[in-house]
Design a protein around this motif. Structure first.
Motif, PDB file in Angstrom:
ATOM      1  N   ALA A   1      34.007  51.196  31.385  1.00  0.00           N
ATOM      2  CA  ALA A   1      34.575  49.849  31.484  1.00  0.00           C
ATOM      3  C   ALA A   1      34.930  49.528  32.930  1.00  0.00           C
ATOM      4  CB  ALA A   1      35.827  49.761  30.604  1.00  0.00           C
ATOM      5  N   ALA A   2      35.265  48.259  33.175  1.00  0.00           N
ATOM      6  CA  ALA A   2      35.686  47.861  34.517  1.00  0.00           C
ATOM      7  C   ALA A   2      36.890  48.689  34.923  1.00  0.00           C
ATOM      8  CB  ALA A   2      36.036  46.382  34.535  1.00  0.00           C
ATOM      9  N   GLN A   3      36.854  49.191  36.162  1.00  0.00           N
ATOM     10  CA  GLN A   3      37.908  50.075  36.629  1.00  0.00           C
ATOM     11  C   GLN A   3      38.364  49.674  38.020  1.00  0.00           C
ATOM     12  OE1 GLN A   3      39.255  52.745  34.985  1.00  0.00           O
ATOM     13  NE2 GLN A   3      37.995  52.431  33.175  1.00  0.00           N
ATOM     14  N   ALA A   4      39.659  49.847  38.285  1.00  0.00           N
ATOM     15  CA  ALA A   4      40.142  49.703  39.652  1.00  0.00           C
ATOM     16  C   ALA A   4      39.684  50.914  40.445  1.00  0.00           C
ATOM     17  CB  ALA A   4      41.667  49.603  39.663  1.00  0.00           C
ATOM     18  N   VAL A   5      39.289  50.692  41.688  1.00  0.00           N
ATOM     19  CA  VAL A   5      38.879  51.803  42.529  1.00  0.00           C
ATOM     20  C   VAL A   5      39.820  51.918  43.718  1.00  0.00           C
ATOM     21  CG1 VAL A   5      36.474  51.625  41.844  1.00  0.00           C
ATOM     22  CG2 VAL A   5      37.246  50.389  43.845  1.00  0.00           C
TER      23      VAL A   5
ATOM     24  N   LYS B   1      42.098  36.289  51.802  1.00  0.00           N
ATOM     25  CA  LYS B   1      43.059  37.380  51.964  1.00  0.00           C
ATOM     26  C   LYS B   1      42.637  38.619  51.180  1.00  0.00           C
ATOM     27  CE  LYS B   1      48.043  38.296  51.680  1.00  0.00           C
ATOM     28  NZ  LYS B   1      48.103  38.742  53.082  1.00  0.00           N
ATOM     29  N   ALA B   2      41.863  38.411  50.131  1.00  0.00           N
ATOM     30  CA  ALA B   2      41.381  39.540  49.330  1.00  0.00           C
ATOM     31  C   ALA B   2      40.544  40.507  50.155  1.00  0.00           C
ATOM     32  CB  ALA B   2      40.563  39.025  48.150  1.00  0.00           C
ATOM     33  N   LEU B   3      39.947  40.025  51.250  1.00  0.00           N
ATOM     34  CA  LEU B   3      39.084  40.858  52.085  1.00  0.00           C
ATOM     35  C   LEU B   3      39.804  41.434  53.304  1.00  0.00           C
ATOM     36  CD1 LEU B   3      35.723  38.836  52.073  1.00  0.00           C
ATOM     37  CD2 LEU B   3      36.500  40.642  50.506  1.00  0.00           C
ATOM     38  N   ASP B   4      41.120  41.276  53.377  1.00  0.00           N
ATOM     39  CA  ASP B   4      41.866  41.829  54.507  1.00  0.00           C
ATOM     40  C   ASP B   4      41.629  43.333  54.625  1.00  0.00           C
ATOM     41  OD1 ASP B   4      42.872  39.375  55.116  1.00  0.00           O
ATOM     42  OD2 ASP B   4      44.961  39.853  54.674  1.00  0.00           O
ATOM     43  N   ALA B   5      41.558  43.806  55.859  1.00  0.00           N
ATOM     44  CA  ALA B   5      41.354  45.229  56.109  1.00  0.00           C
ATOM     45  C   ALA B   5      42.603  46.019  55.754  1.00  0.00           C
ATOM     46  CB  ALA B   5      40.987  45.453  57.570  1.00  0.00           C
ATOM     47  N   GLY B   6      42.422  47.320  55.554  1.00  0.00           N
ATOM     48  CA  GLY B   6      43.525  48.180  55.187  1.00  0.00           C
ATOM     49  C   GLY B   6      43.851  48.051  53.714  1.00  0.00           C
TER      50      GLY B   6
ATOM     51  N   GLU C   1      49.691  44.798  50.678  1.00  0.00           N
ATOM     52  CA  GLU C   1      50.360  44.663  49.387  1.00  0.00           C
ATOM     53  C   GLU C   1      49.646  43.621  48.528  1.00  0.00           C
ATOM     54  OE1 GLU C   1      54.832  43.670  47.591  1.00  0.00           O
ATOM     55  OE2 GLU C   1      54.459  43.713  49.749  1.00  0.00           O
ATOM     56  N   GLY C   2      49.424  43.960  47.270  1.00  0.00           N
ATOM     57  CA  GLY C   2      48.804  43.036  46.315  1.00  0.00           C
ATOM     58  C   GLY C   2      47.295  43.132  46.244  1.00  0.00           C
ATOM     59  N   ALA C   3      46.667  43.864  47.154  1.00  0.00           N
ATOM     60  CA  ALA C   3      45.210  43.950  47.175  1.00  0.00           C
ATOM     61  C   ALA C   3      44.708  44.835  46.041  1.00  0.00           C
ATOM     62  CB  ALA C   3      44.734  44.483  48.513  1.00  0.00           C
ATOM     63  N   LYS C   4      43.585  44.428  45.453  1.00  0.00           N
ATOM     64  CA  LYS C   4      43.011  45.181  44.338  1.00  0.00           C
ATOM     65  C   LYS C   4      41.492  45.045  44.373  1.00  0.00           C
ATOM     66  CE  LYS C   4      42.997  45.313  39.252  1.00  0.00           C
ATOM     67  NZ  LYS C   4      43.502  44.616  38.025  1.00  0.00           N
ATOM     68  N   MET C   5      40.806  46.122  44.039  1.00  0.00           N
ATOM     69  CA  MET C   5      39.355  46.087  43.917  1.00  0.00           C
ATOM     70  C   MET C   5      38.972  46.596  42.535  1.00  0.00           C
ATOM     71  SD  MET C   5      36.407  47.814  46.294  1.00  0.00           S
ATOM     72  CE  MET C   5      34.711  48.001  45.693  1.00  0.00           C
ATOM     73  N   THR C   6      38.126  45.847  41.848  1.00  0.00           N
ATOM     74  CA  THR C   6      37.682  46.201  40.509  1.00  0.00           C
ATOM     75  C   THR C   6      36.169  46.305  40.478  1.00  0.00           C
ATOM     76  OG1 THR C   6      39.547  45.005  39.552  1.00  0.00           O
ATOM     77  CG2 THR C   6      37.719  45.527  38.078  1.00  0.00           C
ATOM     78  N   ARG C   7      35.669  47.400  39.928  1.00  0.00           N
ATOM     79  CA  ARG C   7      34.230  47.590  39.773  1.00  0.00           C
ATOM     80  C   ARG C   7      33.808  47.243  38.354  1.00  0.00           C
ATOM     81  NH1 ARG C   7      29.949  48.830  39.752  1.00  0.00           N
ATOM     82  NH2 ARG C   7      29.625  51.078  39.725  1.00  0.00           N
ATOM     83  N   TYR C   8      32.624  46.605  38.226  1.00  0.00           N
ATOM     84  CA  TYR C   8      32.047  46.263  36.939  1.00  0.00           C
ATOM     85  C   TYR C   8      30.757  47.056  36.755  1.00  0.00           C
ATOM     86  CZ  TYR C   8      35.327  42.370  36.987  1.00  0.00           C
ATOM     87  OH  TYR C   8      36.472  41.620  37.038  1.00  0.00           O
ATOM     88  N   PRO C   9      30.825  48.228  36.078  1.00  0.00           N
ATOM     89  CA  PRO C   9      29.630  49.045  35.900  1.00  0.00           C
ATOM     90  C   PRO C   9      28.562  48.319  35.067  1.00  0.00           C
ATOM     91  CG  PRO C   9      31.608  50.335  35.488  1.00  0.00           C
ATOM     92  CD  PRO C   9      32.042  48.912  35.582  1.00  0.00           C
ATOM     93  N   THR C  10      27.314  48.590  35.416  1.00  0.00           N
ATOM     94  CA  THR C  10      26.174  48.013  34.715  1.00  0.00           C
ATOM     95  C   THR C  10      25.269  49.130  34.208  1.00  0.00           C
ATOM     96  OG1 THR C  10      24.748  47.898  36.656  1.00  0.00           O
ATOM     97  CG2 THR C  10      26.249  46.041  36.291  1.00  0.00           C
TER      98      THR C  10
ATOM     99  N   GLU D   1      34.818  43.069  42.322  1.00  0.00           N
ATOM    100  CA  GLU D   1      35.671  41.924  42.636  1.00  0.00           C
ATOM    101  C   GLU D   1      36.859  42.426  43.431  1.00  0.00           C
ATOM    102  OE1 GLU D   1      37.326  38.226  40.004  1.00  0.00           O
ATOM    103  OE2 GLU D   1      37.846  40.249  39.311  1.00  0.00           O
ATOM    104  N   ARG D   2      37.214  41.680  44.478  1.00  0.00           N
ATOM    105  CA  ARG D   2      38.421  41.983  45.232  1.00  0.00           C
ATOM    106  C   ARG D   2      39.372  40.801  45.131  1.00  0.00           C
ATOM    107  NH1 ARG D   2      37.305  44.193  51.094  1.00  0.00           N
ATOM    108  NH2 ARG D   2      39.558  44.578  50.925  1.00  0.00           N
ATOM    109  N   THR D   3      40.622  41.094  44.876  1.00  0.00           N
ATOM    110  CA  THR D   3      41.610  40.033  44.687  1.00  0.00           C
ATOM    111  C   THR D   3      42.888  40.373  45.445  1.00  0.00           C
ATOM    112  OG1 THR D   3      42.528  41.062  42.682  1.00  0.00           O
ATOM    113  CG2 THR D   3      40.728  39.496  42.386  1.00  0.00           C
ATOM    114  N   ASN D   4      43.602  39.332  45.811  1.00  0.00           N
ATOM    115  CA  ASN D   4      44.951  39.463  46.356  1.00  0.00           C
ATOM    116  C   ASN D   4      45.633  38.124  46.119  1.00  0.00           C
ATOM    117  OD1 ASN D   4      47.320  39.981  47.702  1.00  0.00           O
ATOM    118  ND2 ASN D   4      46.341  40.909  49.482  1.00  0.00           N
ATOM    119  N   GLY D   5      46.474  38.086  45.103  1.00  0.00           N
ATOM    120  CA  GLY D   5      47.094  36.817  44.716  1.00  0.00           C
ATOM    121  C   GLY D   5      46.035  35.828  44.258  1.00  0.00           C
TER     122      GLY D   5
END
Length: 487
Positions: free
Chosen positions: A21-25, A390-395, A398-407, A416-420
């Motif tokens: 399933a989709a997972q945070a990495v 802001k989702a693509l900020d380096a480092g 706080e609040g940054a998250k990356m989620t992978r969608y396996p195929t 997907e990368r998100t931050n707020g």
């Protein structure tokens, strides 16, 4: 150590549930860096300037004319390859290597004067760009003044002779066990911060210099330039504990090459070293990116920046162009260099799609900068995305998250990368055949107002059923406040 690394990678892969399933990495388990990154660096794009080859004249004054174009492209940090005079003793080629420094407090007269460089820095600052210079701390040219003035600053071989590392016969290596030598190097670094007003340094073979030197130097440099930015040409996590903002992402570059070679896209033949066919690489597919990201998250201090790249001066001159190494996957890898965690690098000519290697020790033909072609627009769009999301900020802010969608395909990489409210969705096909976007777990939800960033009319995002080899889509939710997002 090799078996231990294998166990770490496999353990991380199991932890991430790859193929499920989709997972945070990027689970961050390392202690945070002690480095305070300048706030302006979070969403920055770095650009490497090969001054000798940049214009027909190869001078600072000629380069100054290109500053507005680079501003239009979206460049934030100008990294100048070494600007110092080049040693003549044991010189390689007609003009020698930039990295054989004759005088640490002067400008190569081929490029201009110190005043010319100060004017370039001033003009770049007026356009909102920062400037860092390449620094060569591990060794100097063979006729550097320090060789005569401070012979005890250099290491000696068993015959009592100064020598260079590897096959670098045009340089002599420094002795960092000598406190006076360390003080002299720090003094030279301070000179450029105080005299020319630069913003930091890219430090050549930084991992060959003792880590405690960098930890000693940084506070002294910050006393001159409080918003100091330091880039290490190394993939050595301990350097980023207290010395450097950003590391070279050599492992990601290597993985990109392995993936490209697996798909038959790596075609570079190093005839200079007797090769008659491309080198062999381990078989790797796109999903291997997961394991690398997770391992780096555990190895590096939290909030370390990684510099992502598809080319640079070393790669271009010695390992072929990005097209030699990546073939029809080149733009897909460029997209990843911008959207995976880190800071993207653009090298001289990359933004025009230049498909040739520069000569290194002599003057070469400059790139053709006009007109602003499709490659320029491609990188301009990615630069704008980096600036306003802001989702693509380096480092690891706080609040940054990356989620992978396996195929179902190991050659697709979808995340997907998100931050707020900032959201960026990316899908690339790093394979050699068309692939269906069939997910093995959670299907991405694009109902949050995503638009296709490469669509001319900023159309609403629609996930395609398939992606061609080297194909990519990049969707983002436009920022309500960022003017660049709303152009």
């Amino acid at each position: 150590m090799r078996n231990l690394f294998k166990r770490v990678v496999l353990g991380v892969g199991a932890m991430l549930g790859l193929g499920m399933a989709a997972q945070a990495v990027m689970p961050v388990t390392a202690a945070p860096t002690k480095v305070n990154h300048p706030q302006w660096s979070r969403n920055a794009v770095i650009y490497e300037v090969n001054l000798r080859q940049y214009t027909d004249e190869g001078s600072l004054k000629a380069f100054d004319k290109e500053l507005p174009r680079l501003k239009e492209l979206g460049v934030d940090i100008l990294w100048f390859m070494p600007i110092h005079p080049i040693s003549e003793k044991n010189r390689k080629g007609d003009l020698g290597s930039y990295y054989a420094v004759r005088d640490y407090k002067a400008v190569n007269p081929e490029f201009g004067s110190l005043e010319d460089f100060k004017n370039t820095v001033k003009k770049a600052h007026e356009l909102g760009m920062k400037v860092i210079i390449d620094w060569v701390p591990n060794h100097s040219g063979c006729d550097n003044a320090w060789v005569e003035e401070h012979p005890d600053w250099y290491v000696r071989n068993e015959k009592g002779e100064m020598y260079g590392p590897y096959d670098w016969t045009d340089v002599y290596k420094f002795d960092y066990s000598n406190p006076a030598m360390r003080a002299g190097m720090i003094d030279a670094l301070k000179f450029w911060l105080a005299e020319a007003g630069i913003d930091g340094f890219r430090c050549d073979v930084a991992g060959e210099v003792p880590t405690d030197f960098w930890n000693e130097a940084r506070p002294q440099l910050e006393a001159v330039q409080p918003e100091l930015f330091m880039l290490a040409e190394a993939s050595k996590p301990e350097l980023n504990v207290a010395g450097f903002d950003m590391a070279y992402n050599w492992p990601m570059k290597d993985l990109f090459s392995e993936i490209a070679a697996t798909q038959g896209q790596y075609t570079f033949v190093d005839a200079r070293n007797g090769q008659t066919e491309p080198r062999k690489f381990p078989v790797k597919h796109a999903v291997a990116i997961d394991s690398l990201l997770a391992v780096q998250a555990m190895q590096y201090p939290a909030d370390t920046y990684m510099m992502n790249m598809i080319t640079n001066h070393d790669l271009n001159s010695w390992e072929g162009t990005e097209f030699d190494r990546f073939g029809n996957l080149s733009q897909a890898f460029a997209v990843l260099s911008y959207t995976l965690p880190g800071m993207p690098l653009i090298y001289t000519g990359q933004e025009t799609g230049m498909n040739r290697a520069f000569e290194f020790f002599t003057k070469d033909k400059a790139p053709q900068w006009e007109p602003r072609n499709d490659y320029f627009v491609f990188y301009q769009i990615l630069d704008r995305l980096k600036h306003c999301q802001k989702a693509l900020d380096a480092g690891s802010p706080e609040g940054a998250k990356m989620t992978r969608y396996p195929t179902k395909s190991d050659d697709l990489y979808v995340f997907e990368r998100t931050n707020g409210d900032s959201k960026v969705f990316v899908a690339v096909n790093l394979g050699n055949k068309e692939e269906a976007l069939e997910f093995t777990g959670v299907v991405p939800d694009l109902s949050a107002g995503y638009v296709d960033v490469f669509s001319k009319n900023r159309s609403w995002a629609t996930l395609p059923e398939t992606l061609a080899p080297g194909g990519y889509v990049v969707f983002a939710v436009p920022s309500a406040t960022c003017q660049k997002c709303n152009k």
